[in-house]
Design an enzyme around this catalytic site. Sequence first.
Site, PDB file in Angstrom:
ATOM      1  CE  LYS A  87       2.980  -0.885  -2.606  1.00 20.71           C
ATOM      2  NZ  LYS A  87       2.917  -0.046  -3.818  1.00 20.71           N
ATOM      3  CG  ASP A 118      -3.987  -7.635   5.098  1.00 23.00           C
ATOM      4  OD1 ASP A 118      -3.445  -6.650   4.538  1.00 23.00           O
ATOM      5  OD2 ASP A 118      -4.518  -8.570   4.463  1.00 23.00           O
ATOM      6  N   GLY A 119      -1.573  -5.185   6.381  1.00 25.39           N
ATOM      7  CA  GLY A 119      -0.142  -4.992   6.109  1.00 25.39           C
ATOM      8  C   GLY A 119       0.368  -5.826   4.947  1.00 25.39           C
ATOM      9  CG  ASP A 144      -0.837   9.155  -0.026  1.00 23.38           C
ATOM     10  OD1 ASP A 144      -1.697   9.859  -0.575  1.00 23.38           O
ATOM     11  OD2 ASP A 144      -0.938   7.924   0.088  1.00 23.38           O
ATOM     12  CG  ASN A 145      -0.108   7.408  -3.759  1.00 23.12           C
ATOM     13  OD1 ASN A 145       0.481   6.940  -2.783  1.00 23.12           O
ATOM     14  ND2 ASN A 145      -1.338   7.072  -4.059  1.00 23.12           N
ATOM     15  N   GLY A 200       1.646   1.636   5.829  1.00 30.30           N
ATOM     16  CA  GLY A 200       0.806   0.652   6.500  1.00 30.30           C
ATOM     17  C   GLY A 200       1.137  -0.765   6.095  1.00 30.30           C
ATOM     18  NE  ARG A 201      -0.399  -1.918   0.355  1.00 27.88           N
ATOM     19  CZ  ARG A 201      -1.051  -2.381  -0.682  1.00 27.88           C
ATOM     20  NH1 ARG A 201      -1.306  -3.663  -0.762  1.00 27.88           N
ATOM     21  NH2 ARG A 201      -1.426  -1.591  -1.642  1.00 27.88           N
ATOM     22  CG  ASP A 252       2.773   4.606  -3.484  1.00 25.35           C
ATOM     23  OD1 ASP A 252       3.752   3.847  -3.326  1.00 25.35           O
ATOM     24  OD2 ASP A 252       2.224   5.204  -2.544  1.00 25.35           O
ATOM     25  NE  ARG A 310       5.463   7.653   0.762  1.00 26.15           N
ATOM     26  CZ  ARG A 310       5.004   6.693  -0.025  1.00 26.15           C
ATOM     27  NH1 ARG A 310       4.027   6.939  -0.869  1.00 26.15           N
ATOM     28  NH2 ARG A 310       5.481   5.470   0.040  1.00 26.15           N
TER      29      ARG A 310
END
Length: 501
Positions: A127, A139-140, A266-267, A106-107, A276, A197
């Site tokens: 990132k 907001d990314g 996901d991490n 997402g970012r 992450d 991941r």
Amino acid sequence: MANSGAKGDEASLTTPAREVGWRWEHTYAQLPSWLHVGVAPTPVGAPKWVILNQVLARELGLAEDALAGGVGMASLVGNRLPAGAAPLAQAYAGHQFGHLTTLGDGRAILLGEHVTARGERFDIQLKGAGPTPFSRRGDGRATLVSMLREYVMSEAMHSLGIPTTRSLAVVATGEEIWRGQPRPGGVLTRVAASHLRVGTFVGAAAGPDEAGLKALIDYTLWRHYPEHRGAANPALALFAAVVARQASLLAKWMLVGFVHGVMNTDNMALSGETIDYGPCAFLDHYDPATVFSSIDRHGRYAFGQQPRIAQWNLARLAEALLPRLHAEEPVGIALANEAIQKFTVIFQTQWLAGMRRKLGLFNEELEDGILVEDLLAWMQTTKADFTNTFAKLARSAGEEVGASSPDEGWRRWEARWRARLGRQVESAGAAWALRCAHCPAFIPRNHLVEAALAAAEVGEMRDLERLLDVVVAPYDHSRVAPEYRAPAPDGGAGYQTFCGT
Ligand code: AMP
Ligand code: MG
């Protein structure tokens, strides 16, 4: 800026670009299209150099002076793509605090894979580089401070000898983002063996076809476990190999007192690298119940829970792989169970082997585990500093550390340890060197990290540069820097970390 003589001025943007030396390939983009979305970073208004990792740039075969210039900075903040980059965001799912969610970068935006002259392949990812189709309501962007935090923690972990993603650079965006209050934004260049991941597989298992899952298995084997590519059961070979690497990684975390803080599926990287860095931190005093993250209210990711949670995540990986483990589901489940049971054995063996090294023990005795557990129990009762207790043992030559100590428990334990040292053939000098090589003198202490980051946010980089200088040589016991060894003045009570920033 730190660590380099970078010239972030606008003028150098107009000078011809010297060759940075990127050698791009894009193998991930060849995977089924539902695993990624092409998306470019969003340019920012007034980028400014903050930090460049010259050592890593050299390791990657990049020309650090070219990277340090205005063009290099523009490429690492997302304002100007390096020639040959092909930006994309990766799709994945994940269990956040146990609950399955569809996620994706997402970012973070992958520029591609840089392949060094030695043939090593690294993902290069920006990132905080702006929104992607996976941004949901975000907001990314990322705060400058959170990207600098990842930089410090990941470089410290690497220097401790723990597999991890690395940090090549942080560039300030010159723009403010809203995190309950306006905060300066930053972009981190993350260097990773890959960004595959557990969550990538969780997502792929829910994908439109099983061919995608098969492609992902083959791809992961090719990238991280080439020795298993010809395996009769590729999914099982992959699973067993990932279990082994995670068990080894978790042992290393537990040996230095690292709390990841947000071990969602996901991490967790299939490469076996720590990935992450959000609310992570190192233990002050030893307590398995230690939680730093403000959102981990029930201690799911507490220090002592981490090996168990890693296994929980691996069970989710096994579920995702299940259709490819065996044509008959019960057989697949049995195979996965058998493989996952190896986690505890590998973890325990490696953790105890690591503890023996920390105590300067070369040979093995049946009661070593008890000796270690008793030391940890003493630390927990007395709230002793985890890092410094081991460092004190490491540096002690022949004299009894606790000879003048009023603590009876410590004196008794130390006498047992001295007797144990005496039952090996290696010299006291060799045992001392072994201890010093495995007990860090320096970790990024929470209060120092916070103070350095607060200064960096207002443009004062000196503290952060000094802190980095110390934590990238964690086993240098000869260094005189008492302020970096001392625990937090209040013992770290109430220290909290925040993620999603
Ligand atoms: P993390 O907890 O950092 O692993 O992030 C979990 C998910 O939230 C990932 O898919 C991130 O890409 C996404 N995410 C975190 N912060 C933002 C943000 N500011 N904008 C968009 N997506 C974000
Ligand atoms: Mg994440």
